[in-house]
Design a protein around this motif. Structure first.
Motif, PDB file in Angstrom:
ATOM      1  N   VAL A  35       0.839  -1.202   0.000  1.00 25.59           N
ATOM      2  CA  VAL A  35       0.000   0.000   0.000  1.00 25.59           C
ATOM      3  C   VAL A  35       0.874   1.252   0.000  1.00 25.59           C
ATOM      4  O   VAL A  35       0.520   2.271  -0.607  1.00 25.59           O
ATOM      5  CB  VAL A  35      -0.945  -0.009   1.216  1.00 25.59           C
ATOM      6  CG1 VAL A  35      -1.718   1.312   1.316  1.00 25.59           C
ATOM      7  CG2 VAL A  35      -1.916  -1.167   1.117  1.00 25.59           C
ATOM      8  N   ASP A  37       3.510   1.700  -1.550  1.00 26.27           N
ATOM      9  CA  ASP A  37       4.089   1.904  -2.872  1.00 26.27           C
ATOM     10  C   ASP A  37       3.082   2.671  -3.722  1.00 26.27           C
ATOM     11  O   ASP A  37       1.989   2.161  -3.995  1.00 26.27           O
ATOM     12  CB  ASP A  37       4.414   0.557  -3.526  1.00 26.27           C
ATOM     13  CG  ASP A  37       5.252   0.699  -4.793  1.00 26.27           C
ATOM     14  OD1 ASP A  37       5.084   1.715  -5.507  1.00 26.27           O
ATOM     15  OD2 ASP A  37       6.060  -0.195  -5.073  1.00 26.27           O
ATOM     16  N   PRO A  38       3.382   3.902  -4.141  1.00 22.82           N
ATOM     17  CA  PRO A  38       2.397   4.709  -4.886  1.00 22.82           C
ATOM     18  C   PRO A  38       2.019   4.125  -6.238  1.00 22.82           C
ATOM     19  O   PRO A  38       1.081   4.614  -6.869  1.00 22.82           O
ATOM     20  CB  PRO A  38       3.102   6.064  -5.033  1.00 22.82           C
ATOM     21  CG  PRO A  38       4.558   5.758  -4.921  1.00 22.82           C
ATOM     22  CD  PRO A  38       4.661   4.621  -3.947  1.00 22.82           C
ATOM     23  N   LYS A  41      -0.697   0.879  -4.169  1.00 20.78           N
ATOM     24  CA  LYS A  41      -1.653   1.373  -3.183  1.00 20.78           C
ATOM     25  C   LYS A  41      -2.659   0.281  -2.791  1.00 20.78           C
ATOM     26  O   LYS A  41      -2.382  -0.916  -2.866  1.00 20.78           O
ATOM     27  CB  LYS A  41      -2.359   2.622  -3.708  1.00 20.78           C
ATOM     28  CG  LYS A  41      -1.435   3.818  -3.878  1.00 20.78           C
ATOM     29  CD  LYS A  41      -2.219   5.089  -4.139  1.00 20.78           C
ATOM     30  CE  LYS A  41      -1.286   6.283  -4.230  1.00 20.78           C
ATOM     31  NZ  LYS A  41      -2.027   7.543  -4.418  1.00 20.78           N
ATOM     32  N   MET A  42      -3.834   0.725  -2.381  1.00 20.56           N
ATOM     33  CA  MET A  42      -4.836  -0.205  -1.864  1.00 20.56           C
ATOM     34  C   MET A  42      -5.491  -1.013  -2.986  1.00 20.56           C
ATOM     35  O   MET A  42      -6.001  -2.121  -2.742  1.00 20.56           O
ATOM     36  CB  MET A  42      -5.908   0.578  -1.096  1.00 20.56           C
ATOM     37  CG  MET A  42      -6.805  -0.271  -0.232  1.00 20.56           C
ATOM     38  SD  MET A  42      -5.884  -1.064   1.104  1.00 20.56           S
ATOM     39  CE  MET A  42      -7.114  -2.245   1.659  1.00 20.56           C
ATOM     40  N   TYR A 124      -3.961  10.179   0.516  1.00 22.16           N
ATOM     41  CA  TYR A 124      -2.950   9.432  -0.244  1.00 22.16           C
ATOM     42  C   TYR A 124      -3.587   8.318  -1.056  1.00 22.16           C
ATOM     43  O   TYR A 124      -3.257   8.110  -2.224  1.00 22.16           O
ATOM     44  CB  TYR A 124      -1.908   8.867   0.714  1.00 22.16           C
ATOM     45  CG  TYR A 124      -1.040   7.778   0.120  1.00 22.16           C
ATOM     46  CD1 TYR A 124      -0.057   8.075  -0.821  1.00 22.16           C
ATOM     47  CD2 TYR A 124      -1.220   6.445   0.486  1.00 22.16           C
ATOM     48  CE1 TYR A 124       0.725   7.074  -1.370  1.00 22.16           C
ATOM     49  CE2 TYR A 124      -0.446   5.444  -0.053  1.00 22.16           C
ATOM     50  CZ  TYR A 124       0.522   5.757  -0.983  1.00 22.16           C
ATOM     51  OH  TYR A 124       1.299   4.763  -1.526  1.00 22.16           O
ATOM     52  N   LEU A 125      -4.538   7.606  -0.451  1.00 25.17           N
ATOM     53  CA  LEU A 125      -5.165   6.480  -1.143  1.00 25.17           C
ATOM     54  C   LEU A 125      -6.083   6.941  -2.270  1.00 25.17           C
ATOM     55  O   LEU A 125      -6.271   6.217  -3.246  1.00 25.17           O
ATOM     56  CB  LEU A 125      -5.944   5.625  -0.147  1.00 25.17           C
ATOM     57  CG  LEU A 125      -5.114   4.923   0.937  1.00 25.17           C
ATOM     58  CD1 LEU A 125      -6.016   4.157   1.882  1.00 25.17           C
ATOM     59  CD2 LEU A 125      -4.071   3.995   0.318  1.00 25.17           C
ATOM     60  N   ARG A 129      -2.849   6.540  -8.780  1.00 22.17           N
ATOM     61  CA  ARG A 129      -1.616   5.782  -8.690  1.00 22.17           C
ATOM     62  C   ARG A 129      -0.620   6.188  -9.781  1.00 22.17           C
ATOM     63  O   ARG A 129      -1.016   6.595 -10.873  1.00 22.17           O
ATOM     64  CB  ARG A 129      -1.894   4.282  -8.808  1.00 22.17           C
ATOM     65  CG  ARG A 129      -2.671   3.688  -7.666  1.00 22.17           C
ATOM     66  CD  ARG A 129      -2.816   2.183  -7.820  1.00 22.17           C
ATOM     67  NE  ARG A 129      -3.590   1.818  -9.002  1.00 22.17           N
ATOM     68  CZ  ARG A 129      -3.074   1.309 -10.111  1.00 22.17           C
ATOM     69  NH1 ARG A 129      -1.759   1.114 -10.210  1.00 22.17           N
ATOM     70  NH2 ARG A 129      -3.843   0.996 -11.133  1.00 22.17           N
ATOM     71  N   TRP A 142       8.937   8.901  -0.929  1.00 18.35           N
ATOM     72  CA  TRP A 142       8.342   9.328   0.327  1.00 18.35           C
ATOM     73  C   TRP A 142       9.133  10.455   0.974  1.00 18.35           C
ATOM     74  O   TRP A 142       8.561  11.319   1.655  1.00 18.35           O
ATOM     75  CB  TRP A 142       8.231   8.146   1.289  1.00 18.35           C
ATOM     76  CG  TRP A 142       7.009   7.330   1.037  1.00 18.35           C
ATOM     77  CD1 TRP A 142       6.931   6.094   0.462  1.00 18.35           C
ATOM     78  CD2 TRP A 142       5.668   7.703   1.351  1.00 18.35           C
ATOM     79  NE1 TRP A 142       5.639   5.679   0.391  1.00 18.35           N
ATOM     80  CE2 TRP A 142       4.828   6.642   0.930  1.00 18.35           C
ATOM     81  CE3 TRP A 142       5.088   8.827   1.925  1.00 18.35           C
ATOM     82  CZ2 TRP A 142       3.455   6.682   1.084  1.00 18.35           C
ATOM     83  CZ3 TRP A 142       3.720   8.873   2.080  1.00 18.35           C
ATOM     84  CH2 TRP A 142       2.914   7.810   1.666  1.00 18.35           C
TER      85      TRP A 142
END
Length: 224
Positions: A35, A37-38, A41-42, A124-125, A129, A142
């Motif tokens: 998660v 990792d852009p 993510k989710m 962020y989520l 992406r 980050w």
């Protein structure tokens, strides 16, 4: 497991138990690292859990709760209670009292309320992406984004720097490395085969070994 040979069936059943145990012990912290990792993510975690357990699984709910709880812990950690001063001197003047109240307010909300910080994770989520195929140093990303995500930056830094130890799948089923090591690297093939066979005979399934002996003895009696 469906082999006609009883020995192969039993060995297949024992291997299947190990496979089931391996796949049942999934790592939540590795999922959280994904998660962070852009590029994934989710969405990737939801896609993977849907493949494994179906839509709206209890395992995915546990993962979401774990991620939220971990982020809440970092939110609480961002507050330093030693910096907060709520005491007011009753003998001070009205102006000093007002000043103390305002300082208490500043100390309490100098970073922001907990509800506003919780939106840092959702923000962020919710963002788009990054391209999955692009090369990316996630820790460096980050570091550049720590101004936008000060709390999430510390969480990602701690999770992504956890050392991951891996074991080759072959080593789980092969004991050749235990026979040929740096101290015994020039054994003849016949000697290695004898050591492996001896180990199987000693540590193998006693019932299967006895059954094999009975079959062989039965064949010998029928020949006689």
């Amino acid at each position: 497991m469906r082999d006609h040979d009883s020995f192969m069936r039993r060995m297949g059943m024992e291997m299947n138990l190990k496979f089931e145990k391996y796949w049942s012990d999934y790592s939540l912290i590795l999922g959280i690292a994904v998660v962070m990792d852009p590029r994934f993510k989710m969405q990737f975690v939801e896609w993977a859990y849907d493949k494994l357990y179906g839509p709206d699984s209890s395992q995915l709910e546990v993962f979401n709760d774990t991620l939220s709880s971990l982020f809440d812990a970092y939110v609480e950690k961002s507050f330093d209670p030693n910096d907060s001063n709520y005491s007011i001197d009753e003998g001070s003047s009205q102006a000093q009292g007002d000043h103390s109240l305002l300082e208490a307010f500043d100390n309490a909300y100098k970073i922001g309320s907990s509800s506003s910080m919780k939106t840092e994770l959702s923000k962020y989520l919710d963002e788009v992406r990054l391209e999955r195929k692009q090369e990316l140093d996630v820790l460096s990303w980050w570091k550049m984004e720590q101004i936008r995500y000060p709390i999430l930056f510390h969480l990602a830094r701690d999770v992504l720097t956890i050392p991951i130890s891996t074991v080759a799948s072959e080593s789980a089923f092969s004991i050749g490395g235990r026979v040929l090591d740096q101290y015994r690297s020039s054994l003849l093939p016949d000697t290695v085969q004898a050591l492996l066979c001896t180990r199987d005979w000693i540590f193998g399934n006693k019932d299967v070994f006895d059954l094999t002996l009975q079959d062989r003895s039965g064949e010998g009696e029928s020949r006689n």
